[in-house]
Each structure stands twice: as structure tokens, then as C-alpha cells.
Design an enzyme around this catalytic site. Structure first.
Site, PDB file in Angstrom:
ATOM      1  N   LYS A 281       0.970  -1.255   0.559  1.00  0.00           N
ATOM      2  CA  LYS A 281       0.141  -0.099   0.166  1.00  0.00           C
ATOM      3  C   LYS A 281       1.082   1.277   0.073  1.00  0.00           C
ATOM      4  O   LYS A 281       1.622   1.477   0.461  1.00  0.00           O
ATOM      5  CB  LYS A 281      -0.977  -0.037   1.406  1.00  0.00           C
ATOM      6  CG  LYS A 281      -2.287  -1.030   1.637  1.00  0.00           C
ATOM      7  CD  LYS A 281      -2.953  -0.671   2.482  1.00  0.00           C
ATOM      8  CE  LYS A 281      -3.545  -2.010   2.885  1.00  0.00           C
ATOM      9  NZ  LYS A 281      -5.544  -1.777   2.050  1.00  0.00           N
ATOM     10  N   ARG A 355      -9.915 -11.941   2.050  1.00  0.00           N
ATOM     11  CA  ARG A 355     -11.276 -12.610   1.597  1.00  0.00           C
ATOM     12  C   ARG A 355     -10.117 -14.037   1.733  1.00  0.00           C
ATOM     13  O   ARG A 355     -11.401 -15.423   1.844  1.00  0.00           O
ATOM     14  CB  ARG A 355     -11.615 -12.534   0.261  1.00  0.00           C
ATOM     15  CG  ARG A 355     -10.403 -11.799  -1.123  1.00  0.00           C
ATOM     16  CD  ARG A 355     -10.349 -11.069  -1.562  1.00  0.00           C
ATOM     17  NE  ARG A 355     -11.021 -10.005  -1.731  1.00  0.00           N
ATOM     18  CZ  ARG A 355     -11.449  -9.738  -3.132  1.00  0.00           C
ATOM     19  NH1 ARG A 355     -11.573  -9.253  -3.929  1.00  0.00           N
ATOM     20  NH2 ARG A 355     -11.212  -7.812  -3.037  1.00  0.00           N
TER      21      ARG A 355
HETATM   22  N1  BES Z   1      -8.474  -3.853   4.406  1.00  0.00           N
HETATM   23  C1  BES Z   1      -8.572  -3.452   2.935  1.00  0.00           C
HETATM   24  C2  BES Z   1      -9.143  -2.598   2.664  1.00  0.00           C
HETATM   25  C3  BES Z   1      -9.672  -1.105   3.377  1.00  0.00           C
HETATM   26  C4  BES Z   1      -9.569   0.086   2.701  1.00  0.00           C
HETATM   27  C5  BES Z   1     -10.126  -0.985   4.425  1.00  0.00           C
HETATM   28  C6  BES Z   1      -8.874   0.789   3.097  1.00  0.00           C
HETATM   29  C7  BES Z   1     -10.090   0.522   5.149  1.00  0.00           C
HETATM   30  C8  BES Z   1      -9.767   1.531   4.235  1.00  0.00           C
HETATM   31  C9  BES Z   1      -8.095  -4.629   2.228  1.00  0.00           C
HETATM   32  O1  BES Z   1      -7.411  -5.779   3.197  1.00  0.00           O
HETATM   33  C10 BES Z   1      -7.379  -4.584   0.576  1.00  0.00           C
HETATM   34  O2  BES Z   1      -6.203  -3.779   0.882  1.00  0.00           O
HETATM   35  N2  BES Z   1      -8.464  -4.352   0.442  1.00  0.00           N
HETATM   36  C11 BES Z   1      -7.847  -4.223  -1.450  1.00  0.00           C
HETATM   37  C12 BES Z   1      -8.815  -4.559  -2.254  1.00  0.00           C
HETATM   38  C13 BES Z   1      -7.723  -4.930  -3.913  1.00  0.00           C
HETATM   39  C14 BES Z   1      -6.870  -5.269  -3.738  1.00  0.00           C
HETATM   40  C15 BES Z   1      -9.159  -5.609  -4.963  1.00  0.00           C
HETATM   41  C16 BES Z   1      -8.931  -2.308  -1.427  1.00  0.00           C
HETATM   42  O3  BES Z   1      -9.569  -2.025  -1.113  1.00  0.00           O
HETATM   43  O4  BES Z   1      -7.888  -1.851  -1.885  1.00  0.00           O
HETATM   44 MN    MN Z   2      -5.385  -5.500   2.605  1.00  0.00          MN
END
Ligand code: BES
Ligand code: MN
Ligand code: ZN
Length: 494
Positions: A281, A355
Site C-alpha cells: 500500500k 477474503r
Molecule cells: N483492509 C483493506 C481494506 C480497506 C481499505 C479498509 C481502506 C479500510 C480502508 C483490504 O485488505 C484491502 O486492501 N482491500 C483492497 C482490495 C483490492 C486489492 C481488490 C482495496 O480495497 O484496495
Molecule cells: Mn489488504
């Protein structure tokens, strides 16, 4: 905190601070009216000038003659015809936060005596206790001693007629349990990733289980391997911090052997820090990913509350806890892993890890022959784009279950919004090299995440709650919100 009721008249109650409601344009509630009369019009003089009862505003008055309370806190309720459950709860919160900390360790409230559409007296009492406990929570676990905040409220008295006292007492008791569960969830969320590890989450669950009377079993890596939770383990492998699979069981509805009512299973995402892994990230707000275990924290807080209230229900809480970090053993884009169900998954983005850990927990849930399984997860940024920080996203293909849950969320004033789960979204998860991919591309990201989970839920009624936007607050109030503990406790209460 101690909660009680009193049928003493508002002007006669001896307390440090008494909260009373004022509607917009200075329309006094019955309690404010009583204080006005006793004080020779002192309230009316203020509400004609500086305090008009605007929603969410408060004003503290001191030493009114003829009034036994040392201070009177006027609480703005806005226009009576615009008063909703949410606005009422916001006003309770504003009142609770306005209580001075330090010397004032007791307060009384005349705010239950207000009609609110959709909230009966018991529910208003719940919200009152919740608001008091929420305002009283202060994070200080990692502050040096000099920064510790002054002690807050210790005693809260709700004014209620004798005829209503039993109802109010019960509501306060329920609200106190919900508020305490919320504070557990908030605190676990707020603790940094280097303290709140999977091991720490497991120890906390164990301790709460011992204190409140629910069974807690903690599976370590060897046992998780024996269960063949290949998807969960593939995420956990990227970190030196060992994973934990937490199984909490509360049996409140008796019935012998196979006659015991089938449990509801709550499954919480417990990623104690989500860096994204190899698909790392951006740095700017990565610290917020310590909150990626808020689903787990809400399951633990809910177990605590329902056990405390000894509700006649059977609930299993499952938490899959690990970190998502990049390392030489982390998942790589393109890796194919085998889940506990036997289905294979192509990991196209290592940041879609929630997931992966949840799908194995959902397969594990089958062994409880559940009445329903609901997973709770900070699952997608796309859900935050869709619903912001107000509504959690609710997904289910079972209309009855979805409606039951939406009702509970409304009663709890912990709102959720139903999102679609049409089969037509499923093809976005197609993979050439595995049974499915772990991402579905840009369109409808929160829906394809739910579609992914749905593939592991064939044996029971299932729903999924995406709390990515609602589990914590940003900005100056930065911190865990305690949601959706009220949602779940209300579901089991009524
Ligand atoms: N924990 C994150 C989701 C999240 C993002 C929660 C921002 C709260 C604030 C999750 O594990 C994630 O990173 N999801 C990705 C999925 C994507 C790679 C398909 C996302 O939401 O960017
Ligand atoms: Mn994630
Ligand atoms: Zn995550």
C-alpha cells in the site's frame, strides 16, 4: 460506571450536572419547563437569547436558584418534527461529551422523557448508557503518565417515573453491556500493531471468556495447518508474528444435545496490520491499517456483551488473526493457493488478503451446523467509496436474513445499507490458472469481494458486513468507533 433511575422531580434531584433537552426556537421539554418554573424563569431567559436549542449544541448553566443540581446542561434537540433516532443519539453523545471531567463524577439525565420515532423508552435508555460509556472512554495505553486524562463519570442517574423505572433499568443494563463491548472493540482497534498482535487478540478473547463465561479455544499454526487452511496460512506466512484462529462459544439457549438450538456464527477479520504485502500500500495512511482487525474486535466485544447479559442465544465467534506483510515467504501476485474447501485461488493482488483468511474461517464454520453465519470485515476500500463512513455494507442473497439484520441495525442506530450480490458479478472473478482469482477488477470492488466469499458459504444462511468505512473514525476524533457491536447485540437482544 454505575447506572440507576430516580423518580425525583428534575428541580429536586441532587447531582453535579443535570442534562435536560431544549427543542429549536427555545421550546422547552417538560423537564426544562420544570426547571424554568423552579428557577423563576432562568431557563427561558437563556433560551430567548443565547441558546436556541439548535441540534447538537449544548450550554452549561451553573447554580440556578431553586434547582438542586449544581449545574444544568441544556441539550439542543433541534425541531421536534425533525427529531430522528440518529439525531437523538447524536444529542445524547454531545451531552455526554460536555460533562466536565475531573471533579464531576456524577450526573443525571432528563433526556429519556422525549418521544423519538423508532426508539421506545427501553431503547432510549440503552442509548443513554451507551453514550455515557462512549464519552468516558479515553485511550491512554501508550501515553506516558503525565498525559493521562482526568477521571470521568462514575455515576449516571436517569430520571424516570416510578411506572417506567423497571423498563429504564433494563435498558440501562443492556446499554451498559453494549457500551462496554464497544469500548473493548475500540480499544483493540486503537492499540498499535506492535502490541495488538494475533497473540494479543487471542489472549484478550481468552481473558474475556474467563471473566464473562464463554468458552475460548485458540488454534496455533500447527493446528491451523492440520485443518489445511491454505488460504489463511498463505497470508500469515509473510509475517514473523504467528497466526491465531480463535474459537469463542457462548451457550445461552440450553436444550439437550442435538435439541440445542443451532448457533449463529460470527466471523471476524483479524488482520492486525495490513501493509498490503508484496502488492504494498502507499505510505500516506498505512498506519490506519492497524484497524484491519476491527471485524475481529467487534466479534469479541459482542461476545463479551451477550455473555454479560446472559442472553438466551447460542453464538459462536470465530476470528482468523494474522498480519499481512511482505517478505521472502509472502504471497506473490500469480501464486495459486488451495483453500480449506479444496478450491484453488490465484492471488492476483496480495492486498486482497481479507477474503483469503475469511474463506477458510467460513469453511470451518460449517462444523457448527449453524442457523446463520455472518462475517464482519474491514474488507474493501471500495465500500468506503460507495457508502462513506455512515452505513456499513450488508450483503446477502437471503432476503429474510438481510431484512432481520437491517431491522437490528435500525433499532441499534448503527446503520447498514444493503448492497447487491447478483450472480452476474461472479464472472469478474474468473482465473485461467485457478478456480477463481482473489480480485474482480475495478468495477464494484466491494460486491466482487462479497461474491468471492459467497463461494465458501453453500451449507448455510450467510451474510457479509463490510465495515471498512464505519469501524473507525479519522480526523481529530481518530479512533475505533465500536461499531458494529450495537448492531449485533440488538440482533441477539430482540
Ligand atoms: N483492509 C483493506 C481494506 C480497506 C481499505 C479498509 C481502506 C479500510 C480502508 C483490504 O485488505 C484491502 O486492501 N482491500 C483492497 C482490495 C483490492 C486489492 C481488490 C482495496 O480495497 O484496495
Ligand atoms: Mn489488504
Ligand atoms: Zn485488509
Amino acid at each position: 460506571m454505575e447506572f440507576s433511575t430516580s423518580s425525583v422531580a428534575p428541580e429536586k434531584i441532587k447531582t453535579t450536572t443535570l442534562a435536560v433537552g431544549v427543542h429549536a426556537d427555545g421550546q422547552l421539554t417538560a423537564a426544562a419547563e420544570a426547571l424554568d418554573e423552579a428557577s423563576g424563569g432562568a431557563i427561558g431567559r437563556v433560551t430567548k437569547t443565547e441558546f436556541k436549542g439548535e441540534h447538537g449544541k449544548v450550554l452549561m448553566l451553573r447554580e440556578l436558584s431553586g434547582v438542586a443540581a449544581r449545574r444544568v446542561l441544556l441539550v439542543g434537540l433541534g425541531k421536534p418534527e425533525e427529531l430522528t433516532a440518529r439525531r437523538y443519539v447524536a444529542a445524547l453523545g454531545a451531552a455526554a461529551r460536555a460533562l466536565p471531567s475531573g471533579e464531576a463524577t456524577d450526573a443525571a439525565s432528563a433526556l429519556l422523557d422525549i418521544e423519538v420515532p423508532g426508539l421506545d423508552l427501553k431503547q432510549r435508555a440503552r442509548q443513554l448508557a451507551m453514550a455515557a460509556l462512549q464519552a468516558n472512554y479515553h485511550y491512554d495505553a501508550t501515553l506516558s503518565k503525565s498525559d493521562k486524562p482526568a477521571p470521568g463519570l462514575k455515576k449516571c442517574v436517569a430520571l424516570a417515573s416510578r411506572a417506567n423505572s423497571a423498563t429504564v433499568k433494563q435498558g440501562l443494563r443492556e446499554g451498559a453491556a453494549i457500551g462496554t463491548g464497544m469500548n473493548t472493540a475500540r480499544h483493540l482497534g486503537n492499540l498499535p500493531g506492535n502490541i495488538c498482535t494475533p497473540t494479543y487478540l487471542a489472549q484478550t478473547a481468552k481473558q474475556l471468556g474467563t471473566e464473562h463465561g464463554f468458552k475460548v479455544e485458540i488454534l496455533e499454526r500447527k493446528q491451523i495447518e492440520a485443518l489445511k487452511m491454505g488460504a489463511f496460512l498463505s497470508v500469515a506466512r509473510g509475517s514473523d508474528e504467528p497466526p491465531r484462529f480463535i474459537v469463542m462459544q457462548y451457550q445461552g439457549a440450553k436444550g439437550r444435545g442435538s435439541k440445542a438450538p443451532a448457533p449463529t456464527v460470527l466471523v471476524g477479520k483479524g488482520v492486525t496490520f495490513d501493509s498490503g504485502g508484496i502488492s504494498i500500500k502507499p505510505a500516506a495512511t498505512m498506519d490506519e491499517m492497524k484497524y484491519d482487525m476491527c471485524g475481529a474486535a467487534s466479534v469479541i466485544g459482542t461476545m463479551q456483551a451477550i455473555a454479560e447479559l446472559q442472553l438466551p442465544v447460542n453464538v459462536v465467534g470465530l476470528v482468523a488473526a494474522c498480519e499481512n506483510l511482505p517478505s521472502g515467504r509472502a504471497n506473490k501476485p500469480g501464486d495459486v493457493i488451495t483453500s480449506m474447501s479444496g478450491k484453488t485461488i490465484e492471488v492476483l493482488n496480495t492486498d486482497a488478503e481479507g477474503r483469503l483468511i475469511l474463506c477458510d474461517a467460513l469453511t470451518y464454520a460449517e462444523r457448527f451446523k449453524p442457523d446463520a453465519v455472518i462475517d464482519i470485515a474491514t474488507l474493501t476500500g471500495a465500500c468506503v467509496v460507495a457508502l462513506g463512513h455512515i452505513n456499513s455494507g450488508l450483503f446477502s442473497s437471503d432476503d429474510d436474513l438481510a431484512n432481520e439484520l437491517l431491522d437490528a441495525s435500525r433499532r441499534a442506530v448503527d446503520p447498514a445499507w444493503r448492497m447487491p450480490l447478483d450472480d452476474e458479478y461472479q464472472p469478474q472473478l474468473k482465473s485461467r490458472f485457478a478456480d477463481m482469482a482473489n480480485i474482480g477488477g475495478m468495477p464494484a470492488g466491494s460486491v466482487t469481494a462479497a461474491c468471492f466469499l459467497s463461494r465458501f458459504t453453500k451449507g448455510y444462511r450467510w451474510a457479509h458486513l463490510d465495515i471498512a468505512g464505519t469501524a473507525w473514525k479519522g480526523g481529530t476524533e481518530k479512533g475505533g468507533s465500536g461499531r458494529p457491536v450495537p448492531f449485533w447485540v440488538n440482533y441477539f437482544l430482540d
